[in-house]
Design a protein around this motif. Structure first.
Motif, PDB file in Angstrom:
ATOM      1  N   CYS A   5      23.106 -25.864 -26.687  1.00 22.42           N
ATOM      2  CA  CYS A   5      22.871 -26.903 -25.679  1.00 22.42           C
ATOM      3  C   CYS A   5      24.117 -27.098 -24.815  1.00 22.42           C
ATOM      4  N   TYR A   6      25.295 -27.032 -25.442  1.00 25.27           N
ATOM      5  CA  TYR A   6      26.537 -27.132 -24.655  1.00 25.27           C
ATOM      6  C   TYR A   6      26.552 -26.025 -23.595  1.00 25.27           C
ATOM      7  N   GLN A   7      26.161 -24.842 -24.010  1.00 29.94           N
ATOM      8  CA  GLN A   7      26.149 -23.709 -23.086  1.00 29.94           C
ATOM      9  C   GLN A   7      25.161 -23.940 -21.936  1.00 29.94           C
ATOM     10  N   ARG A  42      17.096 -34.104 -20.332  1.00 31.11           N
ATOM     11  CA  ARG A  42      15.882 -34.578 -20.996  1.00 31.11           C
ATOM     12  C   ARG A  42      15.500 -33.738 -22.217  1.00 31.11           C
ATOM     13  N   GLU A  43      16.266 -33.908 -23.288  1.00 30.82           N
ATOM     14  CA  GLU A  43      15.888 -33.249 -24.547  1.00 30.82           C
ATOM     15  C   GLU A  43      14.563 -33.792 -25.076  1.00 30.82           C
ATOM     16  N   SER A  49      12.945 -23.120 -22.496  1.00 32.14           N
ATOM     17  CA  SER A  49      13.724 -23.082 -21.253  1.00 32.14           C
ATOM     18  C   SER A  49      14.727 -24.226 -21.363  1.00 32.14           C
ATOM     19  N   PRO A  50      15.818 -24.136 -20.583  1.00 31.94           N
ATOM     20  CA  PRO A  50      16.763 -25.262 -20.628  1.00 31.94           C
ATOM     21  C   PRO A  50      16.045 -26.578 -20.325  1.00 31.94           C
ATOM     22  N   SER A  51      16.356 -27.633 -21.052  1.00 31.22           N
ATOM     23  CA  SER A  51      15.714 -28.924 -20.786  1.00 31.22           C
ATOM     24  C   SER A  51      16.178 -29.425 -19.412  1.00 31.22           C
ATOM     25  N   PRO A  52      15.273 -30.127 -18.690  1.00 31.64           N
ATOM     26  CA  PRO A  52      15.615 -30.507 -17.315  1.00 31.64           C
ATOM     27  C   PRO A  52      16.749 -31.534 -17.226  1.00 31.64           C
TER      28      PRO A  52
END
Ligand SMILES: *Cc1c(COP(=O)(O)O)cnc(C)c1O
Length: 320
Positions: free
Chosen positions: A158-160, A32-33, A12-15
């Motif tokens: 990640c940019y997306q 938060r990677e 899931s996308p990192s918070p």
């Protein structure tokens, strides 16, 4: 070769959370990677996930990589190989040896570590691959730090994620800051920005070790490799205009003690409950503060990418 469930489904996308009151006059957020759900997280996990996809296709017997056994990269690759039930072979530079949480994990995970002098790294790697071949074993090689197109592609994704977050939060970022080492993370973010045609955003890579002279060229090369792999043609000048690799705050490179960095780590921990280490994220937070002060940036929306290194945070705690 066993599959890893979390790598199969993707993350899931990192918070993203706000660092309230972090820098007066600006709004500051942190992505938060370090919370990506595999082997204590970090940007090397996001990269490893796309290497995982390739490894599944190529079906090797051995995963080989290069790096210090104390590095975040080697920990994560060793963990991934163990979980896939593949052999892991790490070629490491000869260095002053000190057991760290990362090197301890690498050992526990059963990776073979082969030391070589810095001047003989590539011949050692070539020789070892040839030996495995003779034994009838296929090797998949990952460059140090997860450098290479899959690593870059991971940070295009990640940019997306960041762009999607901006849209859902109703926030337009002026800056993204992150620590730049091999530059793969930065190359991916910048490719994402270039492909999206986004002009009103500055992505700032804060070098932790390399000089601009050495670091910037490597990033340009990674960007060009990635863009040509997806058939995108972007003028050199445009790439150059979006590349901000800042070496002013790298201090003495790896392992240098600096009071400002220690203060930044304590602030992150005491105020926000977020771990940061001395080599990467603590130094990056300090560097970002210096940059914002010097630029007198006010009224800006800022995102800091927490690239991980949690085991290194404990190293710092232990040393006091
Ligand atoms: C490797 C690493 C970086 C640097 O990432 P690159 O893609 O090599 O530039 C930054 N932070 C942490 C915690 C890392 O482990």
């Amino acid at each position: 070769m066993k599959k890893i469930a979390v790598m199969e489904t993707g993350f899931s996308p990192s918070p993203v959370q706000e660092l309230c009151g972090f820098f007066s006059g600006d709004r500051c957020f942190i992505k938060r990677e370090d919370l990506l759900p595999f082997s204590f997280g970090g940007n090397k996990v996001r990269k490893a996930r796309l290497f995982y996809e390739e490894i599944k296709k190529e079906k090797p017997d051995v995963i080989m990589t290069y790096g210090s056994s104390s590095s975040n990269h080697c920990r994560i690759i060793a963990n991934m190989a163990a979980a896939m039930e593949l052999e892991c072979h790490i070629v490491s530079p000869e260095e002053k040896y000190e057991e760290t949480f990362n090197s301890f994990m690498v050992k526990k995970l059963g990776a073979v570590i082969e030391k070589a002098p810095l001047c003989a790294i590539s011949e050692t790697i070539d020789r070892r691959i040839a030996t495995y071949k003779k034994e009838g074993k296929k090797v998949y090689f990952i460059q140090g730090g997860g450098h290479g197109n899959p690593g870059t592609a991971a940070y295009v994704e990640c940019y997306q994620e960041i762009a999607d977050w901006e849209e859902s939060a109703g926030i337009k970022l002026d800056y993204i800051f992150h620590v730049s080492g091999t530059g793969t993370t930065q190359a991916g973010l910048v490719c994402g920005q270039l492909l999206a045609g986004r002009e009103d955003l500055k992505i700032i890579g804060l070098s932790n070790a390399r000089t601009k002279e050495r670091g910037q060229g490597v990033i340009e090369e990674s960007i060009n490799n990635y863009l040509s792999s997806v058939g995108a043609e972007i003028p050199k000048e445009q790439v150059f205009n979006h590349l901000h690799f800042i070496d002013k705050y790298r201090l003495g490179g790896y392992g240098e003690y600096h009071e400002g960095v220690t203060d930044a780590i304590e602030k992150m921990l005491n105020v926000y409950g977020i771990p940061a280490d001395t080599t990467y994220v603590g130094k990056g937070i300090w560097a970002m503060e210096q940059y914002l002060k010097e630029e007198k940036a006010e009224g800006k929306n800022i995102l800091f990418l927490h690239t991980g290194g949690t085991p290194l945070f404990f190293e710092w705690m232990q040393k006091g």
